[in-house]
Enzyme design. Sequence first.
Site, PDB file in Angstrom:
ATOM      1  N   ARG A 237       0.820  -1.211   0.000  1.00 33.03           N
ATOM      2  CA  ARG A 237       0.000   0.000   0.000  1.00 33.03           C
ATOM      3  C   ARG A 237       0.857   1.266   0.000  1.00 33.03           C
ATOM      4  NH1 ARG A 237      -2.668  -0.554   4.582  1.00 33.03           N
ATOM      5  NH2 ARG A 237      -1.545   1.046   5.733  1.00 33.03           N
TER       6      ARG A 237
ATOM      7  N   TYR B 249     -10.846  24.444  -9.201  1.00 36.92           N
ATOM      8  CA  TYR B 249     -11.462  23.276  -9.824  1.00 36.92           C
ATOM      9  C   TYR B 249     -12.747  22.906  -9.075  1.00 36.92           C
ATOM     10  CZ  TYR B 249     -11.386  18.200 -11.139  1.00 36.92           C
ATOM     11  OH  TYR B 249     -11.665  16.937 -11.580  1.00 36.92           O
TER      12      TYR B 249
ATOM     13  N   ASP C 296      -2.416  23.869  -7.368  1.00 38.85           N
ATOM     14  CA  ASP C 296      -2.748  22.855  -8.365  1.00 38.85           C
ATOM     15  C   ASP C 296      -2.014  23.246  -9.645  1.00 38.85           C
ATOM     16  OD1 ASP C 296      -3.884  21.338 -10.422  1.00 38.85           O
ATOM     17  OD2 ASP C 296      -5.821  21.222  -9.426  1.00 38.85           O
TER      18      ASP C 296
ATOM     19  N   LYS D  64      -3.657  13.919 -16.543  1.00 34.41           N
ATOM     20  CA  LYS D  64      -3.620  14.824 -17.691  1.00 34.41           C
ATOM     21  C   LYS D  64      -2.306  14.678 -18.472  1.00 34.41           C
ATOM     22  CE  LYS D  64      -7.463  16.575 -15.837  1.00 34.41           C
ATOM     23  NZ  LYS D  64      -8.264  15.857 -14.823  1.00 34.41           N
TER      24      LYS D  64
END
Length: 385
Positions: A55, A108, A180, A205
């Site tokens: 993990r 966003y 961001d 992206k």
Amino acid sequence: MKKDTKIARLGRPHAKDRPVAVNPEIVRASTILFPDMDSYDAAGKEKYTTLRYGRHGTQTAFALADAVAELEGGYRAIVMPSGLAAVSASLLAYAKPGTHLLVTDNVYGPTRNLCESYLRPLGVDVEYFAPRTGAEIADLIRPETVAIYCESPGSGTFELQDIPAIASVAAPRGIPVMNDNTWATPLLFPSFEKGVDISIHAATKYIVGHSDAMLGLIVCSEATWSTVRNMVGLLGYSTAPDDCYLALRGLRTMGLRLERHQQNALKVARWLEARPEVAAVHYPALESHPDHALWKRDFKGASGLFAFTLKSNDHEAARRFADGLDYFGIGSSWGGFESLITLPHPTRNHEASVDDRVLVRLHVGLEDPDDLIADLATGLTTQFK
């Protein structure tokens, strides 16, 4: 090394005393075996930076994190399963009941939803500041302010914050600046040179670049690393090694792709500026953009995402316009090789008043820009005579 050389070399093995594959291997694992208890306990002290449990990451995730951190000039990076996961963990690391969080108003939409639907009910005082803010943010800072969250340029309307000016106010007060940086990537905005403490990416992206994997990244300064990494561990986020491999593969061509995205986007944006149906084009690389001087000062280029406002407020015609295009797909996300169109609704996301004229968001891909222009020309002429 220059940036293009770093993109080609970081996060991958190099032959020294033995043959190696060009790309790092995909390591899929939950359990990691140790030869004895002493080595197992030792790994537990560095569980976020070395192999301990699947993990926390395997060699594939660590290779991607190390490559992006060095490329952007950060201390260390954390790979996340999506861009929104990266946003959420970064904010939750600092925003606690009774604290004050400053967030740019052009953020966003899902980030704003997190603030409104979870952080505010939790007892966090979320305050949105004007998207073109700089050092004057000092007037909004309180003793209980724990972070300033930027997105420059912002979603939908593409205003820029003066991040170095914001950082100059925040740093002496010990307030981390988050940004961001998905639009610019680590290549086009050197976050840590400009005073950012936590740089957030929807790696889905441009880093992945091919619209085939969901991924996020948080790049931290040394001062913020432990706080953010511990929160990621508490939340239990984990990222598939196959997705990390796709991001590493995409990273190798990101510089070349961004050059073409900018070249194409500038050609389309300048064409749109001259169209009689268009009121304004919101692309910082254009000389007409209100923040062009700030963009030119702080950024090393532009990507392929921008918006334009039509003179019309006929939203049904805008839907027909989007439906009729051949080369612009209708779909969420951006940053892949393909061109996309959406019709955002900034009035749903911004406290600041936004007029009712049609706003169109384009992601200009890697197709021939003349084909894209011809497609847009037919649609504009047909629907907005």
